[in-house]
Design an enzyme around this catalytic site. Structure first.
Site, PDB file in Angstrom:
ATOM      1  N   ARG A  81       0.809  -1.217   0.000  1.00 53.37           N
ATOM      2  CA  ARG A  81       0.000   0.000   0.000  1.00 53.37           C
ATOM      3  C   ARG A  81       0.847   1.275   0.000  1.00 53.37           C
ATOM      4  NH1 ARG A  81      -3.048   1.923   3.210  1.00 53.37           N
ATOM      5  NH2 ARG A  81      -4.613   2.650   1.747  1.00 53.37           N
ATOM      6  N   THR A 118     -18.515   4.858  16.248  1.00 53.86           N
ATOM      7  CA  THR A 118     -19.657   5.438  16.953  1.00 53.86           C
ATOM      8  C   THR A 118     -20.798   4.430  16.935  1.00 53.86           C
ATOM      9  OG1 THR A 118     -18.995   7.651  16.223  1.00 53.86           O
ATOM     10  CG2 THR A 118     -21.216   7.404  17.142  1.00 53.86           C
ATOM     11  N   HIS A 173      -8.084   7.393   4.721  1.00 49.65           N
ATOM     12  CA  HIS A 173      -7.875   6.566   3.535  1.00 49.65           C
ATOM     13  C   HIS A 173      -6.414   6.164   3.358  1.00 49.65           C
ATOM     14  CE1 HIS A 173      -9.083   4.611   0.000  1.00 49.65           C
ATOM     15  NE2 HIS A 173      -9.850   5.528  -0.548  1.00 49.65           N
ATOM     16  N   ASP A 214      -8.234   1.021   3.016  1.00 46.66           N
ATOM     17  CA  ASP A 214      -9.177   1.180   1.909  1.00 46.66           C
ATOM     18  C   ASP A 214     -10.526   0.582   2.300  1.00 46.66           C
ATOM     19  OD1 ASP A 214      -7.061   2.233   0.343  1.00 46.66           O
ATOM     20  OD2 ASP A 214      -6.405   0.181  -0.106  1.00 46.66           O
TER      21      ASP A 214
END
Length: 218
Positions: free
Chosen positions: A14, A170, A191, A195
């Site tokens: 990544r 939440t 991000h 992903d």
């Protein structure tokens, strides 16, 4: 607390995604889902456990499975991961209509975590300070609860949050529909850290934990 472990960016799949969403197009995203917690609710009631603590433990358990949800930055701004992260969560003061932000060390043993978290809540339930324990550990992530209302969408708008790589959760009020008990859950994510695939996997594994809630009576 151990120092975070730097990621080897030369072999990191990544790397380009991190750099893109960290510097070129900094962005966060949020997703809200309803989780079937019918079995979980029954298990909690039968075991006489505290629902909120059990929810927090389940989230922390899945978060600690994956490095993308344990990410942070080194002092130089390079990506790194914690070996373990702990949940920071809100405790409501009914009389003042304010809340305190507290934390408890994550323990893979649910019973041990439940006891420790219950002690923390009892100690600070009437706190007049936002952070009665002092600053949360650097290797922590946030969970908050809105048990007074259900929701189908929830987004936090955080100014200057581009260095905040930890997920934010939440929880909403239960909804009963077609014989099921559903829990609204919102997840906010940077991000650069994860992903949609990674967040979806976390949500699906959380679903599995709530579906097979035998751990509640452990």
């Amino acid at each position: 607390m151990n120092d975070p472990i730097p990621i080897d960016v030369e072999t990191w799949p990544r790397r380009q995604h991190f750099e893109h969403y960290r510097t070129a197009v900094p962005c966060t995203y949020s997703i809200t889902v309803e989780l079937d917690v019918t079995t979980f609710v029954a298990a909690v009631r039968s075991a006489m456990r505290r629902t909120y603590i059990a929810q927090i433990w389940a989230i922390a358990s899945v978060v600690n499975r994956y490095e993308e949800f344990r990410m942070t930055l080194t002092d130089s701004g390079a990506p790194a991961t914690w070996s373990l992260v702990h949940p920071s969560f809100t405790v409501f003061n009914r009389e003042r209509e304010t809340f305190a932000s507290v934390w408890a060390p994550y323990n893979p043993d649910f019973a041990a975590f439940h006891e420790a978290a219950a002690h923390v809540i009892a100690e600070h339930a009437e706190s007049t300070r936002l952070f009665p324990q002092g600053p949360s550990p650097r290797n922590s992530f946030d969970v908050s609860s809105l048990p007074w209302t259900a929701f189908t969408g929830f987004t936090l708008n955080i100014g200057g949050s581009w260095d905040h790589l930890a997920p934010i959760f939440t929880l909403g009020q239960y909804v009963e529909r077609d014989g099921q008990v559903l829990l609204p859950l919102a997840v906010q994510m940077h991000h650069a850290a994860a992903d949609g695939f990674h967040t979806a996997r976390l949500i699906n594994e959380l679903r599995d934990l709530f579906s097979d809630a035998s751990w509640v009576s452990s």
